[in-house]
Scaffold this active site. Structure first.
Site, PDB file in Angstrom:
ATOM      1  CG  ASP A 112      -1.982   1.087   1.178  1.00 40.43           C
ATOM      2  OD1 ASP A 112      -2.480   1.373   0.071  1.00 40.43           O
ATOM      3  OD2 ASP A 112      -2.314   1.657   2.233  1.00 40.43           O
ATOM      4  CE  LYS A 151      -1.314   3.822  -2.029  1.00 41.92           C
ATOM      5  NZ  LYS A 151      -1.713   4.502  -0.787  1.00 41.92           N
TER       6      LYS A 151
END
Length: 243
Positions: free
Chosen positions: A150, A190
């Protein structure tokens, strides 16, 4: 703790919090604070003990694609503040709380110290460092089933530059995944929408059986972020993933 957040009931009266601009505080900071205070995912994270609202992004992705299974060995890149590691611990049964189910392993890597996450092993390490792949496999006692990230590069304020930076970061994370994943493993990361990730997408499609691009509900609507979920790793040797 691992359930997806439900939208507020239609009969509930939502009282939006307004924040006054204090002396010395920029308007942008006031707007950010106001958004945080009114964000249902922020409130839900606090209520359920998650360290960040980002935990719900992983929960929603896993609810759909089921890559965090009991017994899975997981590598969490850029682990701070630990929200994704918390979800991975619960879903892989890393604490052994579900009797009769396989017990997973969660290894987190970050450049800074992270408050300990029960059931996870968080190490201060640059995953780009030479030998990082071998170190990860040694800590796991074998190959990983999931590599997830992330991470976001430091914002420059220029959307195009930020897009290029996060794509480069995601490509680096994918390189590690190619080196440490077991066959049929998963890579979740991400990225930012913008077009420069075409090369990354092509490489992932060669390396995995299926590649999905998803914007989970917990991702703010005004954010350019999305997540790539690559499933069914074919193995680096047989798919030309290195080229």
């Amino acid at each position: 703790m691992a359930k997806s957040p439900k939208p507020p009931g239609r009969g509930a009266r939502d009282l939006a919090v307004r924040v006054r601009t204090a002396k010395g505080r920029k308007l942008s900071s006031t707007r950010w604070l106001e958004r945080q205070l009114n964000d249902p995912y922020v409130r839900r994270a606090k209520a359920e003990g998650y360290r960040s609202r980002a935990a719900f992004k992983l929960i929603e992705l896993d609810d759909r694609f089921r890559f965090l299974r009991p017994g899975a060995r997981v590598v969490d890149l850029g682990s701070a503040p630990g929200g994704w590691a918390q979800v991975a611990v619960a879903r892989t049964n890393a604490l052994g709380e579900r009797a009769g189910r396989p017990r997973g392993r969660v290894i987190g890597l970050d450049l800074q110290e992270v408050e300990p996450v029960p059931g996870a092993e968080i190490r201060v390490m640059d995953f780009l460092a030479e030998g990082a792949d071998e170190a990860v496999k040694a800590w796991l006692g074998g190959e990983a089933d999931v590599v997830m990230s992330d991470m976001a590069a430091a914002a420059s304020g220029h959307r195009g530059t930020d897009h290029l930076r996060i794509v480069a970061l995601c490509e680096a994370a994918a390189e590690l995944a190619f080196d440490v994943l077991a066959p049929e493993g998963a890579f979740v990361a991400k990225v930012l929408q913008g077009g420069a990730e075409a090369g990354l997408q092509a490489r992932l499609k060669r390396a995995f059986r299926a590649v999905h691009n998803v914007k989970p509900p917990a991702s703010r609507s005004d954010s350019a972020e999305k997540f790539v979920v690559a499933l069914g790793f074919r193995g680096r040797g047989g798919d030309d993933a290195a080229h």
